[in-house]
Motif scaffolding. Structure first.
Motif, short mmCIF file in Angstrom:
data_model
loop_
_atom_site.label_atom_id
_atom_site.label_comp_id
_atom_site.label_asym_id
_atom_site.label_seq_id
_atom_site.Cartn_x
_atom_site.Cartn_y
_atom_site.Cartn_z
N THR A 151 5.43 -3.38 4.93
CA THR A 151 4.88 -4.69 4.57
C THR A 151 5.39 -5.78 5.50
O THR A 151 4.92 -6.90 5.46
N CYS B 272 -5.45 -7.84 5.16
CA CYS B 272 -4.58 -6.75 4.68
C CYS B 272 -3.84 -6.09 5.84
O CYS B 272 -2.87 -5.36 5.63
N ASN C 152 -1.50 -5.43 0.53
CA ASN C 152 -2.68 -5.28 -0.32
C ASN C 152 -3.18 -6.66 -0.76
O ASN C 152 -2.99 -7.08 -1.89
N PHE D 64 0.87 -1.19 0.00
CA PHE D 64 0.00 0.00 0.00
C PHE D 64 0.90 1.23 0.00
O PHE D 64 1.68 1.43 0.93
#
Ligand code: DAH
Length: 339
Positions: A165, A202, A193, A153
């Protein structure tokens, strides 16, 4: 007259009122201008001289009893109406329904506890990260296909800023700001994502581990993780390492534990293999050390990363990851005793 007054005193003493209106009627009956007490004082004139003192005292004690009664009943009635107005029943016991810790917090705390017993401290980093700390410093060059392993994202179309992440980004910050020996774990929230399902979300949580010193070897890594698996899942837990690939470690591995649901015999959780994967790990790539200003000729290190949801699901036999995020009290209440 004496009998009459004593009868009044008894009446006053046993009087109870349910409302302020009843109390006011009581006051009027005895104390108003034409009430019973003024009448007694009027009659008093006819009392024989030798009885006057005793009779006077008796009337006064009646008057006092009436006044005391009015004061105490008034207070009682006013207190009652206060609690009626606020709608509270002050006689109810205090609300003792306690909250409880979220299962992910329970397991995160347990992981911290296990590693702190062997000298690891806790470090944290930002959830909004730049490309350097999340990727580049960890040996993911721009356009490297390994970046696709983690769907990212980005913040407001700025390719340099993203939601982290993985918590491996905290490794970089710890190395940049500190000197070996480093022994730290970094729990935190991470973002990818990905479509939400029973196995993925997510938003989820990881714990990163990092150990850097002179002469740190792969056997130190294995021994540390064996210890962790037994502390977390029980003494009988077996472990195995499989070779793997991560850009920031070389060599890299994944660690499986014997399935704690079927005890290794085979079930649908371990897909009938008897093993479940719990983490990724490896020796920190010398490139990563050098990028973070740690002399790779002098120091070596290992790192590992695990998902807290996954550990919690295995530990408590939870089969749907979405349960962690729904705040359903029927689910959460089952962990009241687990802290
Ligand atoms: N960052 C990896 C991930 O999110 C997990 C991981 C793998 C962390 C190996 C490590 C490691 O420190 O050595 O998939």
């Amino acid at each position: 007259m004496k009998n009459k007054i004593e009868k009044f005193i008894a009446e006053v003493q046993s009087f109870e009122a349910n409302s302020l209106e009843q109390l006011e009627a009581f006051r009027i009956k005895f104390l108003s201008k034409k009430g019973l007490v003024p009448l007694l004082f009027a009659d008093f004139k006819q009392v024989a001289a030798e009885d006057r003192k005793a009779m006077g005292q008796l009337i006064n004690s009646l008057k006092n009893a009436i006044q005391e009664k009015i004061v105490s009943l008034k207070q009682q009635l006013e207190n009652q109406s206060d609690s009626e107005v606020s709608g509270m029943d002050l006689s109810l016991p205090a609300n003792s329904a306690m909250g409880s810790r979220h299962p992910l917090s329970i397991v995160r705390n347990e992981i911290i506890d296990i590693f702190s017993r062997i000298g690891f401290n806790v470090s944290e980093g930002p959830e909004i990260e730049d490309d350097f700390h999340n990727f580049t410093a960890l040996n993911f060059p721009p356009d490297h296909p390994a970046r696709d392993m983690q769907d990212t994202f980005f913040i407001e179309k700025d390719p340099d800023i993203a939601l982290r992440t993985h918590t491996s980004s905290v490794q970089v910050r710890v190395m940049e700001n500190g000197e070996p020996p480093i022994r730290t774990i970094s729990p935190g929230r991470v973002f990818r994502n990905e479509a939400i399902s029973a196995r993925a979300h997510c938003i989820f949580h990881q714990v990163e581990g990092l150990y850097i010193d002179t002469d740190v070897s792969f056997s130190d890594l294995k021994h540390t993780l064996f210890y962790f698996a037994k502390e977390m899942f029980g003494e009988e837990t077996k472990t195995r390492f499989r070779p793997s690939y991560f850009p920031f470690t070389e060599p890299s591995a994944e660690m499986d534990i014997s399935c704690n649901i079927c005890g290794g015999k085979g079930c649908n959780i371990c897909k009938y293999t008897g093993w479940v994967e719990i983490l990724g790990c490896g020796m920190v790539d010398p490139n990563v050390l050098d990028t973070c200003n740690i002399d790779s000729k002098k120091y070596t290190g290992f790192a590992f990363g695990m998902g807290i949801e996954r550990i919690t699901m295995l530990k408590y036999q939870i089969n749907d990851l979405r349960l962690f995020f729904e705040n359903d009290l029927r689910f959460l209440k089952q962990f009241e005793a687990a802290e």
